[in-house]
Design a protein around this motif. Structure first.
Motif, PDB file in Angstrom:
ATOM      1  N   THR A   1       1.397 -21.963 -18.104  1.00 21.30           N
ATOM      2  CA  THR A   1       1.227 -23.115 -18.981  1.00 21.30           C
ATOM      3  C   THR A   1       1.000 -24.374 -18.148  1.00 21.30           C
ATOM      4  OG1 THR A   1       2.700 -22.077 -20.580  1.00 21.30           O
ATOM      5  CG2 THR A   1       2.258 -24.419 -20.857  1.00 21.30           C
ATOM      6  N   VAL A   2       1.820 -24.551 -17.125  1.00 18.08           N
ATOM      7  CA  VAL A   2       1.641 -25.640 -16.172  1.00 18.08           C
ATOM      8  C   VAL A   2       0.980 -25.025 -14.948  1.00 18.08           C
ATOM      9  CG1 VAL A   2       2.787 -27.353 -14.722  1.00 18.08           C
ATOM     10  CG2 VAL A   2       3.689 -26.829 -17.003  1.00 18.08           C
ATOM     11  N   GLU A   3      -0.187 -25.523 -14.583  1.00 20.00           N
ATOM     12  CA  GLU A   3      -0.926 -24.909 -13.483  1.00 20.00           C
ATOM     13  C   GLU A   3      -0.292 -25.237 -12.143  1.00 20.00           C
ATOM     14  OE1 GLU A   3      -5.291 -25.014 -11.364  1.00 20.00           O
ATOM     15  OE2 GLU A   3      -5.123 -25.608 -13.444  1.00 20.00           O
ATOM     16  N   ARG A   4       0.104 -24.194 -11.446  1.00 20.48           N
ATOM     17  CA  ARG A   4       0.600 -24.299 -10.077  1.00 20.48           C
ATOM     18  C   ARG A   4       0.045 -23.115  -9.323  1.00 20.48           C
ATOM     19  NH1 ARG A   4       6.862 -25.158  -9.564  1.00 20.48           N
ATOM     20  NH2 ARG A   4       6.155 -25.083  -7.416  1.00 20.48           N
ATOM     21  N   LYS A   5      -0.412 -23.337  -8.120  1.00 18.51           N
ATOM     22  CA  LYS A   5      -0.944 -22.263  -7.302  1.00 18.51           C
ATOM     23  C   LYS A   5       0.040 -21.979  -6.167  1.00 18.51           C
ATOM     24  CE  LYS A   5      -5.724 -23.391  -8.257  1.00 18.51           C
ATOM     25  NZ  LYS A   5      -7.007 -23.788  -7.718  1.00 18.51           N
ATOM     26  N   PRO A   6       0.480 -20.712  -6.028  1.00 14.74           N
ATOM     27  CA  PRO A   6       1.399 -20.406  -4.932  1.00 14.74           C
ATOM     28  C   PRO A   6       0.703 -20.518  -3.587  1.00 14.74           C
ATOM     29  CG  PRO A   6       0.732 -18.405  -6.046  1.00 14.74           C
ATOM     30  CD  PRO A   6       0.161 -19.542  -6.822  1.00 14.74           C
ATOM     31  N   ASP A   7       1.462 -20.872  -2.562  1.00  9.41           N
ATOM     32  CA  ASP A   7       0.919 -20.924  -1.213  1.00  9.41           C
ATOM     33  C   ASP A   7       0.798 -19.529  -0.628  1.00  9.41           C
ATOM     34  OD1 ASP A   7       0.677 -23.742  -0.970  1.00  9.41           O
ATOM     35  OD2 ASP A   7       2.852 -23.859  -0.792  1.00  9.41           O
ATOM     36  N   LEU A   8       1.628 -18.610  -1.106  1.00 10.43           N
ATOM     37  CA  LEU A   8       1.616 -17.252  -0.577  1.00 10.43           C
ATOM     38  C   LEU A   8       2.023 -16.295  -1.690  1.00 10.43           C
ATOM     39  CD1 LEU A   8       1.248 -15.684   2.091  1.00 10.43           C
ATOM     40  CD2 LEU A   8       3.700 -15.862   2.399  1.00 10.43           C
ATOM     41  N   PHE A   9       1.269 -15.199  -1.850  1.00  8.93           N
ATOM     42  CA  PHE A   9       1.554 -14.213  -2.879  1.00  8.93           C
ATOM     43  C   PHE A   9       1.363 -12.847  -2.253  1.00  8.93           C
ATOM     44  CE2 PHE A   9       0.316 -12.331  -7.179  1.00  8.93           C
ATOM     45  CZ  PHE A   9       1.614 -12.338  -7.642  1.00  8.93           C
ATOM     46  N   LEU A  10       2.427 -12.044  -2.143  1.00 10.81           N
ATOM     47  CA  LEU A  10       2.384 -10.769  -1.440  1.00 10.81           C
ATOM     48  C   LEU A  10       2.754  -9.599  -2.341  1.00 10.81           C
ATOM     49  CD1 LEU A  10       4.385 -11.790   1.747  1.00 10.81           C
ATOM     50  CD2 LEU A  10       1.936 -11.471   1.606  1.00 10.81           C
ATOM     51  N   ASN A  11       2.125  -8.450  -2.096  1.00  7.72           N
ATOM     52  CA  ASN A  11       2.518  -7.177  -2.673  1.00  7.72           C
ATOM     53  C   ASN A  11       3.110  -6.377  -1.519  1.00  7.72           C
ATOM     54  OD1 ASN A  11       2.765  -4.854  -4.200  1.00  7.72           O
ATOM     55  ND2 ASN A  11       0.637  -4.271  -3.942  1.00  7.72           N
ATOM     56  N   ILE A  12       4.409  -6.023  -1.605  1.00  7.19           N
ATOM     57  CA  ILE A  12       5.129  -5.385  -0.501  1.00  7.19           C
ATOM     58  C   ILE A  12       5.627  -4.017  -0.954  1.00  7.19           C
ATOM     59  CG2 ILE A  12       7.149  -5.544   1.010  1.00  7.19           C
ATOM     60  CD1 ILE A  12       7.014  -8.629   0.474  1.00  7.19           C
ATOM     61  N   ILE A  13       5.518  -3.016  -0.088  1.00  3.30           N
ATOM     62  CA  ILE A  13       6.112  -1.704  -0.330  1.00  3.30           C
ATOM     63  C   ILE A  13       7.090  -1.440   0.811  1.00  3.30           C
ATOM     64  CG2 ILE A  13       5.690   0.767  -0.554  1.00  3.30           C
ATOM     65  CD1 ILE A  13       2.920   0.056  -1.679  1.00  3.30           C
ATOM     66  N   ASP A  14       8.351  -1.119   0.459  1.00  4.60           N
ATOM     67  CA  ASP A  14       9.360  -0.884   1.489  1.00  4.60           C
ATOM     68  C   ASP A  14       9.498   0.607   1.798  1.00  4.60           C
ATOM     69  OD1 ASP A  14      10.888   0.197  -0.541  1.00  4.60           O
ATOM     70  OD2 ASP A  14      12.346  -1.422  -0.598  1.00  4.60           O
ATOM     71  N   LYS A  15      10.438   0.957   2.689  1.00  3.28           N
ATOM     72  CA  LYS A  15      10.617   2.358   3.109  1.00  3.28           C
ATOM     73  C   LYS A  15      11.030   3.280   1.970  1.00  3.28           C
ATOM     74  CE  LYS A  15      11.379   2.351   7.991  1.00  3.28           C
ATOM     75  NZ  LYS A  15      12.205   2.838   9.087  1.00  3.28           N
ATOM     76  N   GLN A  16      11.672   2.746   0.950  1.00  2.95           N
ATOM     77  CA  GLN A  16      12.061   3.557  -0.203  1.00  2.95           C
ATOM     78  C   GLN A  16      10.933   3.620  -1.239  1.00  2.95           C
ATOM     79  OE1 GLN A  16      14.262   1.077   1.017  1.00  2.95           O
ATOM     80  NE2 GLN A  16      15.224   2.702   2.223  1.00  2.95           N
ATOM     81  N   ASN A  17       9.737   3.147  -0.870  1.00  6.01           N
ATOM     82  CA  ASN A  17       8.536   3.137  -1.704  1.00  6.01           C
ATOM     83  C   ASN A  17       8.678   2.234  -2.933  1.00  6.01           C
ATOM     84  OD1 ASN A  17       5.896   3.964  -1.623  1.00  6.01           O
ATOM     85  ND2 ASN A  17       6.211   5.625  -3.069  1.00  6.01           N
ATOM     86  N   ASN A  18       9.539   1.218  -2.842  1.00  3.27           N
ATOM     87  CA  ASN A  18       9.657   0.217  -3.900  1.00  3.27           C
ATOM     88  C   ASN A  18       8.558  -0.821  -3.722  1.00  3.27           C
ATOM     89  OD1 ASN A  18      12.116   1.280  -4.972  1.00  3.27           O
ATOM     90  ND2 ASN A  18      13.177   0.370  -3.232  1.00  3.27           N
ATOM     91  N   THR A  19       7.941  -1.217  -4.809  1.00  4.50           N
ATOM     92  CA  THR A  19       6.928  -2.264  -4.771  1.00  4.50           C
ATOM     93  C   THR A  19       7.573  -3.580  -5.169  1.00  4.50           C
ATOM     94  OG1 THR A  19       5.171  -0.715  -5.329  1.00  4.50           O
ATOM     95  CG2 THR A  19       4.721  -3.042  -5.725  1.00  4.50           C
ATOM     96  N   ILE A  20       7.341  -4.607  -4.369  1.00  6.22           N
ATOM     97  CA  ILE A  20       7.940  -5.911  -4.594  1.00  6.22           C
ATOM     98  C   ILE A  20       6.823  -6.947  -4.550  1.00  6.22           C
ATOM     99  CG2 ILE A  20       9.617  -7.585  -3.719  1.00  6.22           C
ATOM    100  CD1 ILE A  20      10.681  -4.998  -2.077  1.00  6.22           C
ATOM    101  N   LEU A  21       6.737  -7.778  -5.559  1.00  2.86           N
ATOM    102  CA  LEU A  21       5.787  -8.879  -5.564  1.00  2.86           C
ATOM    103  C   LEU A  21       6.549 -10.148  -5.272  1.00  2.86           C
ATOM    104  CD1 LEU A  21       3.661  -8.092  -8.737  1.00  2.86           C
ATOM    105  CD2 LEU A  21       3.075  -7.645  -6.366  1.00  2.86           C
ATOM    106  N   ARG A  22       6.051 -10.934  -4.335  1.00  2.00           N
ATOM    107  CA  ARG A  22       6.708 -12.178  -3.956  1.00  2.00           C
ATOM    108  C   ARG A  22       5.663 -13.298  -3.937  1.00  2.00           C
ATOM    109  NH1 ARG A  22      11.284 -10.572  -4.999  1.00  2.00           N
ATOM    110  NH2 ARG A  22      12.643  -9.674  -3.456  1.00  2.00           N
ATOM    111  N   GLN A  23       6.080 -14.436  -4.410  1.00  2.93           N
ATOM    112  CA  GLN A  23       5.242 -15.623  -4.288  1.00  2.93           C
ATOM    113  C   GLN A  23       6.094 -16.747  -3.777  1.00  2.93           C
ATOM    114  OE1 GLN A  23       3.812 -16.831  -8.142  1.00  2.93           O
ATOM    115  NE2 GLN A  23       5.532 -18.150  -8.461  1.00  2.93           N
ATOM    116  N   ARG A  24       5.444 -17.670  -3.127  1.00  4.50           N
ATOM    117  CA  ARG A  24       6.160 -18.823  -2.598  1.00  4.50           C
ATOM    118  C   ARG A  24       5.266 -20.054  -2.749  1.00  4.50           C
ATOM    119  NH1 ARG A  24      11.207 -20.692  -1.487  1.00  4.50           N
ATOM    120  NH2 ARG A  24      10.933 -22.450  -0.147  1.00  4.50           N
ATOM    121  N   THR A  25       5.800 -21.085  -3.364  1.00  2.92           N
ATOM    122  CA  THR A  25       5.090 -22.352  -3.509  1.00  2.92           C
ATOM    123  C   THR A  25       5.899 -23.409  -2.783  1.00  2.92           C
ATOM    124  OG1 THR A  25       4.287 -21.650  -5.666  1.00  2.92           O
ATOM    125  CG2 THR A  25       4.133 -23.999  -5.148  1.00  2.92           C
ATOM    126  N   PHE A  26       5.238 -24.167  -1.948  1.00  5.35           N
ATOM    127  CA  PHE A  26       5.907 -25.198  -1.178  1.00  5.35           C
ATOM    128  C   PHE A  26       5.582 -26.561  -1.708  1.00  5.35           C
ATOM    129  CE2 PHE A  26       5.322 -21.560   1.535  1.00  5.35           C
ATOM    130  CZ  PHE A  26       6.594 -21.370   2.018  1.00  5.35           C
TER     131      PHE A  26
END
Length: 72
Positions: free
Chosen positions: A47-72
């Motif tokens: 609704t409010v436009e903000r663009k993250p500085d970093l957006f990652l798709n991560i898979i760990d050793k247990q094969n879990n998928t994690i999406l992370r974003q970070r806006t500074f």
């Protein structure tokens, strides 16, 4: 007094260098052992436009998928 152009310049420098330390920070701080990651499209629709500085798709050793974003 800093101008908007100077702020954007420092933001770009920070953003460019952030990728090189991101995995180390994720593994150290979040205690996630990353086996795969990809930088994803950085535009998210909100609704409010903000663009993250970093957006990652991560898979760990247990094969879990994690999406992370970070806006500074």
């Amino acid at each position: 007094m800093s101008t908007k152009k100077e702020g954007n310049q420092y933001g770009k420098i920070f953003k460019d260098n952030l990728e090189s330390v991101t995995l180390a920070l994720i593994e150290k701080v979040l205690q996630i052992q990353v086996t795969f990651y990809e930088i994803m499209q950085q535009e998210l629709q909100r609704t409010v436009e903000r663009k993250p500085d970093l957006f990652l798709n991560i898979i760990d050793k247990q094969n879990n998928t994690i999406l992370r974003q970070r806006t500074f």
